[in-house]
Enzyme design. Sequence first.
Site: not given
Length: 368
Positions: A161-162
């Site tokens: 999850n950037e």
Amino acid sequence: MEVLNYPETTFEKLPVVIFEHAAQGAIRIAQEIAGIIRHKQQKGKKAVLGLATGSSPIGVYQELIRLHQQESLSFANVVTFNLDEYYPMQPDELQSYVYFMHEQLFDHIDILPENIHIPDGTLAIEQVKEYCQAYEQQIKDCGGLDLQLLGIGRTGHIGFNEPGSASTSVTRLVKLDPLTITDAAKDFIKEEFVPLRALTMGVGTIMKARRIILMAWGESKARILQQTVEGRISDEVPASFLQSHPNVNVVVDQWAALELTRIKTPWLVGMCSWDDNLIRRAVIWLSLKMQKPILKLTDEDYKDGSLSDLLVEAGNAYNLNIKVFNAIQHTITGWPGGKPNSNDAQRPSGQCPRVSARSFSARTPTTT
Ligand code: GLP
């Protein structure tokens, strides 16, 4: 073993436990996981674990394997869900998380193959959406995650999850951040071989776990860890969403903790036991903060800079300034390795001012 394990709540918004060495933290985490597995076993239930990849969890997995081999910890009642997988990725490729998990853990314990879940990097793109929904459903059907183990990427990602990921995000296909791709290059020989995308549980999926442990080892994680623990909750640092989880622990070694206020500038947190090293750090910090040379710092500067405690200890700014200035002055040398047989206690200033021939003659009174 733990360096500091009291909760620091002035700056830290997540409970952090600091160990001197990563190996010690890994053992502590493995013990907690083993406790969950055994507790569930006694109740005749399954333990549902969310697992991570990367270098961070390797020590935890080694200790779990040791507990299995030497202390009869069984994984027969364990169901696992891995956080993520590169996309596309074949399971037998060296860089796949399937390969990693088997090599680092599954091949050495008695987990049932049907209880292992790792996002499938081999899917056709049109299958991905439905697959991700099914992955979420499988976690729910197992009763949710008892514990989610997390590492952290230098972008602040958890799973993949950037930055920009929503707090409510679910399992999905994502684009990798350029920094993540650079960091992954070590496993792929060249950066251009790193897949640009990945499948990952969402932040929302992770946040539903009943217990979360985030690990960070090494100085390269210090800055992002500080932002995660002390910064505001923001999608710019997805790990900061953990601040709103009711049962999370951050386990770090002394190097990953270096940027935390309680380690970097402990005088801002509470009373300190001052030694020469800490005094020097504090005075240099104050000089930079006040944008003044050390010898010009005043008692007022020390008080305004939350260092009145040090002032009490040392008497006054004048003495402190001289002490630190001299100590720093003595670090300047033309002999970094030490000059044999020399005594430089008085260096660099002699007892009398040095006077050049020219200035001497200029100041010499004339007799005529
Ligand atoms: C990868 C994984 C993350 C992991 C991160 C950190 O990006 N998808 O889950 O936390 O790497 O890796 P490392 O533990 O090697 O620092």
